[in-house]
Design a protein around this motif. Structure first.
Motif, PDB file in Angstrom:
ATOM      1  N   GLY A 101       9.047  40.273  13.847  1.00 33.27           N
ATOM      2  CA  GLY A 101      10.065  40.827  14.723  1.00 33.27           C
ATOM      3  C   GLY A 101      11.388  40.121  14.574  1.00 33.27           C
ATOM      4  N   THR A 102      12.253  40.310  15.544  1.00 35.64           N
ATOM      5  CA  THR A 102      13.599  39.731  15.551  1.00 35.64           C
ATOM      6  C   THR A 102      13.827  38.984  16.849  1.00 35.64           C
ATOM      7  N   LEU A 103      14.449  37.831  16.754  1.00 34.09           N
ATOM      8  CA  LEU A 103      14.852  37.074  17.935  1.00 34.09           C
ATOM      9  C   LEU A 103      16.377  37.076  18.008  1.00 34.09           C
ATOM     10  N   GLU A 104      16.909  37.462  19.149  1.00 36.88           N
ATOM     11  CA  GLU A 104      18.360  37.461  19.353  1.00 36.88           C
ATOM     12  C   GLU A 104      18.664  36.776  20.674  1.00 36.88           C
ATOM     13  N   ASN A 105      19.461  35.733  20.614  1.00 32.81           N
ATOM     14  CA  ASN A 105      19.826  34.973  21.801  1.00 32.81           C
ATOM     15  C   ASN A 105      21.286  34.564  21.711  1.00 32.81           C
ATOM     16  N   TYR A 106      21.771  33.958  22.788  1.00 38.19           N
ATOM     17  CA  TYR A 106      23.102  33.353  22.775  1.00 38.19           C
ATOM     18  C   TYR A 106      22.918  31.855  23.002  1.00 38.19           C
ATOM     19  N   VAL A 118      19.627  28.018  24.873  1.00 38.18           N
ATOM     20  CA  VAL A 118      19.765  29.457  25.080  1.00 38.18           C
ATOM     21  C   VAL A 118      20.407  29.692  26.449  1.00 38.18           C
ATOM     22  N   VAL A 119      21.475  30.477  26.467  1.00 39.10           N
ATOM     23  CA  VAL A 119      22.238  30.713  27.697  1.00 39.10           C
ATOM     24  C   VAL A 119      22.525  32.205  27.841  1.00 39.10           C
ATOM     25  N   PRO A 120      22.953  32.644  29.019  1.00 43.35           N
ATOM     26  CA  PRO A 120      23.349  34.046  29.188  1.00 43.35           C
ATOM     27  C   PRO A 120      24.503  34.420  28.256  1.00 43.35           C
ATOM     28  N   LYS A 121      24.547  35.690  27.892  1.00 38.45           N
ATOM     29  CA  LYS A 121      25.534  36.203  26.937  1.00 38.45           C
ATOM     30  C   LYS A 121      26.963  35.900  27.339  1.00 38.45           C
ATOM     31  N   ASP A 122      27.260  35.966  28.646  1.00 37.70           N
ATOM     32  CA  ASP A 122      28.651  35.813  29.096  1.00 37.70           C
ATOM     33  C   ASP A 122      29.052  34.360  29.345  1.00 37.70           C
ATOM     34  N   THR A 123      28.210  33.410  28.930  1.00 40.41           N
ATOM     35  CA  THR A 123      28.534  31.992  29.098  1.00 40.41           C
ATOM     36  C   THR A 123      29.706  31.608  28.202  1.00 40.41           C
ATOM     37  N   THR A 124      30.667  30.905  28.751  1.00 35.00           N
ATOM     38  CA  THR A 124      31.829  30.473  27.971  1.00 35.00           C
ATOM     39  C   THR A 124      31.392  29.593  26.801  1.00 35.00           C
ATOM     40  N   GLY A 125      31.828  29.961  25.616  1.00 29.53           N
ATOM     41  CA  GLY A 125      31.500  29.186  24.422  1.00 29.53           C
ATOM     42  C   GLY A 125      30.194  29.569  23.761  1.00 29.53           C
ATOM     43  N   GLN A 156      19.654  26.406  15.150  1.00 24.65           N
ATOM     44  CA  GLN A 156      19.294  27.760  15.579  1.00 24.65           C
ATOM     45  C   GLN A 156      17.795  28.043  15.547  1.00 24.65           C
ATOM     46  N   ILE A 157      17.151  27.809  14.407  1.00 24.86           N
ATOM     47  CA  ILE A 157      15.731  28.138  14.284  1.00 24.86           C
ATOM     48  C   ILE A 157      14.908  27.346  15.289  1.00 24.86           C
ATOM     49  N   ARG A 158      15.205  26.076  15.394  1.00 24.44           N
ATOM     50  CA  ARG A 158      14.450  25.204  16.299  1.00 24.44           C
ATOM     51  C   ARG A 158      14.591  25.652  17.754  1.00 24.44           C
ATOM     52  N   VAL A 159      15.821  26.009  18.136  1.00 23.59           N
ATOM     53  CA  VAL A 159      16.075  26.426  19.519  1.00 23.59           C
ATOM     54  C   VAL A 159      15.420  27.773  19.815  1.00 23.59           C
TER      55      VAL A 159
END
Length: 219
Positions: A101-106, A118-125, A156-159
């Motif tokens: 599958g695919t993992l997509e995060n911010y 990993v934080v919400p999409k609208d988090t600054t930075g 990225q991969i680790r997180v």
């Protein structure tokens, strides 16, 4: 320590051992860039080494470095355009469901602690991070997965794998703080790109040599 896989007058492809930084500002610390500069000088060549991409210090993998600024710019452009292929093997805890599958995060990086979260999409930075995964083999308490990076974020991969509930074996920063030492079960085994001068597609691969990857077939 320096294992050259391919070399011509424009690029050097080599294997980075685990534990060696890609590049570090710390004096007296061996890194891949300084090793390659010394290697070039020993052959009577200019000491220039163009850094195109990075690997975390505990990660082993195949890397390409440029031998001139024009080649470095061409390879960096491929990185920016996300046409540079990067595949990894990761030995993780548990079993993925679904198996691929695919993992997509911010992700948000904390420069002071050198940790990303990993934080919400609208988090600054926050920056978007995407990878695809495919389970290669499942064992009793762990799985070997193949990872393709779609973006290149800090750790990225680790997180992302840890956030998905499958931290990488041996990852004390994002996984279990188990006693003793286990090498990080992550290897960048494949890179593919367009040669900056010949313009031909080239692919280079290695077989993971870390202890956690032993007794696994990669055929």
């Amino acid at each position: 320590m320096l294992e050259i896989i391919f070399e011509d007058e424009f690029i050097i492809v080599c294997k980075k051992p685990p534990g060696i930084p890609t590049q570090t500002p710390k004096s007296g610390v061996t890194d891949m860039v300084s090793l390659l500069k010394n290697y070039r000088v020993s052959k009577g060549e200019p000491h220039y080494v163009g850094l195109v991409h990075r690997l975390d210090q505990p990660v082993e993998g195949v890397m390409v470095f440029a031998k001139d600024k024009k080649s470095a710019a061409a390879l960096s452009a491929q990185m920016q355009a996300h046409t540079f292929e990067k595949y990894y093997y990761a030995m993780v805890e548990g079993t993925f469901s679904p198996a691929c599958g695919t993992l997509e995060n911010y992700l948000l990086r904390d420069g002071k602690s050198n940790v990303s979260s990993v934080v919400p999409k609208d988090t600054t930075g926050a920056k978007r991070a995407e990878l695809s995964y495919e389970t290669v083999k499942t064992m009793e308490d762990r799985s070997l997965v193949r990872i393709q990076l779609k973006t290149g974020r800090h750790h990225q991969i680790r997180v992302q794998l840890a956030h998905a509930g499958h931290p990488i074996i041996g990852d004390k920063k994002y996984g279990r703080n188990t006693p003793g030492y286990l090498p990080l079960g992550l290897c960048s085994y494949h890179i593919g790109f367009i040669h900056p001068v010949t313009k031909k597609k080239v692919v280079y691969e290695i077989t993971p040599s870390g202890a956690v990857f032993q007794q696994v077939s990669y055929e």
